[in-house]
Motif scaffolding. Structure first.
Motif, PDB file in Angstrom:
ATOM      1  N   LEU A 230       0.832  -1.204   0.000  1.00 21.25           N
ATOM      2  CA  LEU A 230       0.000   0.000   0.000  1.00 21.25           C
ATOM      3  C   LEU A 230       0.865   1.251   0.000  1.00 21.25           C
ATOM      4  CD1 LEU A 230      -2.883   1.125   0.110  1.00 21.25           C
ATOM      5  CD2 LEU A 230      -2.749   0.997   2.609  1.00 21.25           C
ATOM      6  N   GLN A 231       2.009   1.195   0.669  1.00 19.50           N
ATOM      7  CA  GLN A 231       2.927   2.336   0.700  1.00 19.50           C
ATOM      8  C   GLN A 231       3.443   2.661  -0.699  1.00 19.50           C
ATOM      9  OE1 GLN A 231       6.170   1.773   3.446  1.00 19.50           O
ATOM     10  NE2 GLN A 231       7.312   3.553   2.702  1.00 19.50           N
ATOM     11  N   VAL A 232       3.821   1.628  -1.454  1.00 19.35           N
ATOM     12  CA  VAL A 232       4.282   1.856  -2.822  1.00 19.35           C
ATOM     13  C   VAL A 232       3.161   2.472  -3.656  1.00 19.35           C
ATOM     14  CG1 VAL A 232       5.078   0.750  -4.947  1.00 19.35           C
ATOM     15  CG2 VAL A 232       6.010   0.019  -2.743  1.00 19.35           C
ATOM     16  N   TYR A 233       1.964   1.916  -3.535  1.00 18.30           N
ATOM     17  CA  TYR A 233       0.826   2.450  -4.288  1.00 18.30           C
ATOM     18  C   TYR A 233       0.576   3.916  -3.933  1.00 18.30           C
ATOM     19  CZ  TYR A 233      -4.034   3.378  -5.504  1.00 18.30           C
ATOM     20  OH  TYR A 233      -5.181   3.950  -5.991  1.00 18.30           O
ATOM     21  N   ASN A 234       0.536   4.223  -2.657  1.00 17.94           N
ATOM     22  CA  ASN A 234       0.248   5.595  -2.224  1.00 17.94           C
ATOM     23  C   ASN A 234       1.335   6.580  -2.647  1.00 17.94           C
ATOM     24  OD1 ASN A 234      -2.231   5.039  -0.996  1.00 17.94           O
ATOM     25  ND2 ASN A 234      -1.292   4.559   0.977  1.00 17.94           N
ATOM     26  N   SER A 235       2.572   6.104  -2.754  1.00 17.99           N
ATOM     27  CA  SER A 235       3.668   7.009  -3.095  1.00 17.99           C
ATOM     28  C   SER A 235       3.621   7.476  -4.541  1.00 17.99           C
ATOM     29  CB  SER A 235       5.013   6.326  -2.812  1.00 17.99           C
ATOM     30  OG  SER A 235       5.247   5.277  -3.726  1.00 17.99           O
ATOM     31  N   HIS A 236       2.878   6.743  -5.394  1.00 15.29           N
ATOM     32  CA  HIS A 236       2.824   7.083  -6.817  1.00 15.29           C
ATOM     33  C   HIS A 236       1.446   7.495  -7.312  1.00 15.29           C
ATOM     34  CE1 HIS A 236       6.377   4.091  -7.019  1.00 15.29           C
ATOM     35  NE2 HIS A 236       6.875   5.283  -7.213  1.00 15.29           N
ATOM     36  N   LYS A 237       0.405   7.198  -6.573  1.00 14.00           N
ATOM     37  CA  LYS A 237      -0.951   7.263  -7.122  1.00 14.00           C
ATOM     38  C   LYS A 237      -1.359   8.667  -7.571  1.00 14.00           C
ATOM     39  CE  LYS A 237      -3.512   7.875  -2.761  1.00 14.00           C
ATOM     40  NZ  LYS A 237      -4.585   7.317  -1.920  1.00 14.00           N
ATOM     41  N   ALA A 238      -0.846   9.709  -6.944  1.00  9.56           N
ATOM     42  CA  ALA A 238      -1.228  11.063  -7.338  1.00  9.56           C
ATOM     43  C   ALA A 238      -0.803  11.384  -8.760  1.00  9.56           C
ATOM     44  CB  ALA A 238      -0.640  12.078  -6.369  1.00  9.56           C
ATOM     45  N   ARG A 239       0.259  10.734  -9.224  1.00  6.38           N
ATOM     46  CA  ARG A 239       0.745  10.971 -10.579  1.00  6.38           C
ATOM     47  C   ARG A 239      -0.210  10.440 -11.636  1.00  6.38           C
ATOM     48  NH1 ARG A 239       6.632   8.389  -9.986  1.00  6.38           N
ATOM     49  NH2 ARG A 239       6.483   8.356 -12.273  1.00  6.38           N
TER      50      ARG A 239
END
Length: 242
Positions: A230-239
């Motif tokens: 989930l951390q990986v997903y959250n770190s990129h999702k805004a892009r």
């Protein structure tokens, strides 16, 4: 390790990280991405095949194939090897947007007599292992797969992850666990190169290259936890407006 674009992802066990939005990974021109993990498991990931079907721009890699010729297209390829990591526990993650219904490989590995692939398709995702049994004129091979069902829409960015922990294979989409399966690899893997965005025909030639775009691609030599996925997903999702 240089994590210029996003320092918030887990780094323990990270051996592959390509991100076209990071100027250290992609300096702004050319056909290569540089591995930010500096692990020795491939220093570059390059457009490979018919380069007229590939480009790197606006922070993503755009790749595709000729709809009228399944053997013609462009993918990403590294000359490095992640083979040894596949014999133990690992995690592979990739951001993918498909624009047609052709399969998309988040990460695949290929050597003589052997191919492994973490693949996304319209109605699911899965891990695929193919072994050549007879390399004669007609050829024969065995395939072993473990899959989960999920609807994957076209023209939509998604973050796909596969976690192998022993014989347990867990599939994630957009940071959420879909399903965990039991699956045993049939033999020890060694050598070879790895690819992103392709698909291989049954006779082991490149075909049916995905049509779409690729964002960050990551590979770890350990199983990430639910929280880390989930951390990986959250770190990129805004892009990707995810």
């Amino acid at each position: 390790m240089a994590l210029h674009h996003n320092p918030r992802i887990p780094t323990d066990g990270l051996v592959v990280l390509y991100d076209a939005a990071d100027p250290i990974s992609f300096p702004g021109s050319g056909t290569q991405l540089y591995n930010l993990a500096n692990s020795g498991m491939g220093t570059t990931l390059s457009l490979y095949g018919d380069l007229s079907f590939g480009s790197i721009s606006n922070g993503v890699v755009n790749i595709g194939g000729n709809a009228n010729n399944t053997a013609e297209g462009c993918i990403l390829r590294s000359t490095g090897s992640i083979a040894d990591t596949l014999n133990g526990s690992f995690t592979s993650i990739g951001w993918i947007k498909r624009t047609t219904s052709k399969d998309a490989e988040v990460l695949s590995y290929r050597e003589t007599w052997q191919r492994l692939a973490f693949t996304i398709f319209d109605t699911g995702m899965g891990f695929y292992q193919r072994e050549t049994v007879d390399a004669g004129e007609d050829g024969s091979y065995n395939t072993f797969t473990t899959t989960v069902s999920v609807t994957n829409n076209l023209n939509e960015w998604n973050c796909f992850a596969l976690v192998k922990s022993g014989s347990q294979w867990s599939f994630y989409k957009d940071g959420q666990l879909l399903q965990t399966n039991t699956f045993d690899m049939t033999e020890t893997i060694s050598g070879g190169a790895y690819h992103v965005g392709g698909a291989w025909s049954d006779d082991d030639y490149l075909s049916n290259c995905m049509n779409g775009s690729v964002g960050p691609v990551l590979h770890y030599t350990r199983p990430l936890s639910d929280q880390e996925i989930l951390q990986v997903y959250n770190s990129h999702k805004a892009r990707y407006n995810a």
